[in-house]
Scaffold this active site. Structure first.
Site: not given
Ligand code: SF4
Length: 456
Positions: A2, A29, A103-104, A234, A240, A281, A342-343, A379, A430, A433
């Site tokens: 978002c 979004g 957002n989140g 993130c 991306y 992307s 690609d990303d 995620c 983070c 994923c």
């Molecule tokens: S899990 Fe992946 S997509 Fe989700 S916040 Fe962490 S790095 Fe970002």
């Protein structure tokens, strides 16, 4: 995914500025958009499904008056209740009315919902945040600070209440939020590209766990969670999600993506005639790959830029055309050895269709290079990736993925390579994923969480 925007500017057309801010955040979004204004403490909101330019016109904007405004663009699950979950939402509590854009994704929304008295109009985790603030009898700054301490998961928030604009980031700071100035007037935005579009100058990032309140008494900031540290922005934002002209943690995203492509070329070189991106992307990383290898860059795949989620659904015959709705290859690809960049790959179905389309166009070889490591885990913080069993790389080898997408060769950027390109320390991001190392507890029932809480 978002986008959020907020402004406190008594002498300006705050709704119009928010409209333009949202316009710059449209990539975050495309399902719904909305603006809420505060005029002498009275809140008015307008939100609907569709793109920013579809939701608002001159007449609607001119009906939104005030000294303060917030806006929101939303990407979420589809469904009949999508309108109800459009934001900014308005929540009337026992202490105040709050307009809020989020957002989140919270991971403890279900637990918090059971505590909240009073009716919740949506299934959204965002309304839980609004309810916590609107039912707290303490002054606004204390109520918001107390709410932040209750939230687990990702929450970058802008809001209006008590004649003030407020904004905050959760203690991990999963999603970005920046503070800018338009003259002396404070502006909050998900990304710096929105500040640029409205002519505001960048002042600084809101820190993880930090709260900002702007109103008649000026700007007040406080660290609601003192032990938040550098947080866990993130890493997906870098490769991306964020717009290439945005600066994340002082790093321009486009430059980071070019470095990802250069590093990918070092790690997985290949003899080929042309490098082409999966637009848009993959473009910066393809530029980097081409630059590092000397293999000429080609646009190769021409993208129809006017397809989005509100696009009229094609009939079955046209759906069978699949990826051709979106991309068309140039004749110059025939007979060539291609590198496509690609990303990321999530499910793999799009990549497989593109590889097939390139072979159908006469390509001699199709080498796939991905500027991120394999995505292997879901995620819980606001990016709708897929469940683990839908992810092509989860429990699979690189060779297994290559075979499934039909490429001549396949290589991913290493985690170290990606990290280096961001110029951020590992401890400030983070990457769950990609690594399965989550910075919070993992929800007991992720499927239920995804159903019950609205992705924002
Ligand atoms: S899990 Fe992946 S997509 Fe989700 S916040 Fe962490 S790095 Fe970002």
């Amino acid at each position: 995914m978002c986008g959020v925007f907020g402004i406190s500017a008594p002498a300006r057309d705050v709704a119009r500025l928010t409209y333009f801010g949202l316009f710059a955040l449209q990539h975050r979004g495309q399902e719904s958009a909305g603006i809420a204004v505060s005029e002498q403490g009275r809140l008015t909101g307008l939100r609907d499904l569709g793109l920013v330019a579809q939701v608002f016109d001159e007449q609607k904007l001119s009906g939104l008056h005030g000294e303060l405004a917030i806006g929101h663009t939303r990407y979420s699950t589809t469904g009949s209740n999508a309108w109800a979950n459009a934001q900014p939402l308005l929540h009337h509590g026992s202490a105040r009315t709050v307009a809020l854009g989020h957002n989140g994704n919270l991971i403890n929304a279900g637990e918090l919902r059971t505590e909240i008295t009073g009716r919740l109009a949506t299934s959204s985790d965002s309304e839980v945040i609004a309810a916590l603030i609107s039912n707290d009898e303490r002054p606004l700054a204390e109520a918001v600070a107390a709410a932040i301490t209750r939230l687990e998961g990702a929450a970058t928030v802008v809001g209006l209440a008590d004649g003030c604009l407020f904004g905050f980031r959760d203690p991990h700071g999963f999603r970005p939020l920046v503070l800018g100035r338009l003259g002396d007037d404070p502006v909050l935005a998900s990304e710096t590209c929105a500040l640029d579009l409205v002519g505001a100058t960048f002042e600084r990032e809101i820190r993880p766990g930090e709260l900002v309140i702007a109103g008649p008494d000026g700007l007040h900031t406080e660290q609601a969670i003192p032990e938040a540290g550098r947080g866990a922005l993130c890493i997906f934002e870098f490769f991306y999600l964020a717009r290439p002209d945005t600066r994340l943690a002082g790093v321009e995203v486009h430059g980071a993506r070019v470095r990802m492509g250069e590093r990918l070329a070092e790690e997985a070189p290949v003899d080929a005639d042309l490098v082409l991106p999966i637009p848009d992307s993959g473009t910066p990383a393809a530029i980097g790959f081409s630059r590092a290898t000397g293999i000429p860059f080609s646009e190769g795949l021409i993208k129809n830029r006017y397809i989005h989620r509100t696009f009229i659904q094609p009939d079955q015959g046209m759906r069978d055309q699949g990826i051709r709705m979106k991309f068309n290859p140039l004749a110059e690809l025939a007979g060539k050895r291609l590198v496509i960049v690609d990303d990321s790959i999530v499910r793999g179905s799009t990549t497989r269709q593109i590889v097939q389309m390139l072979f159908d166009a006469g390509a001699a070889e199709v080498h796939v290079r991905i500027s991120s490591p394999p995505i292997i885990s879901p995620c819980f913080y606001g990016i709708d990736l897929a469940s683990e069993d839908e992810m092509i790389a989860a429990g699979n080898t690189v060779e297994g993925v290559r075979e499934a997408i039909g490429a001549t060769t396949l290589a991913y950027l290493s985690l170290d390579g990606l990290q280096a390109a961001t110029r951020r320390p590992e401890t400030a991001l983070c990457r769950a994923c990609l690594t399965k190392e989550y910075p919070t507890r993992v929800p007991d029932d992720p499927a239920k969480l995804r159903f019950e809480t609205a992705r924002a």
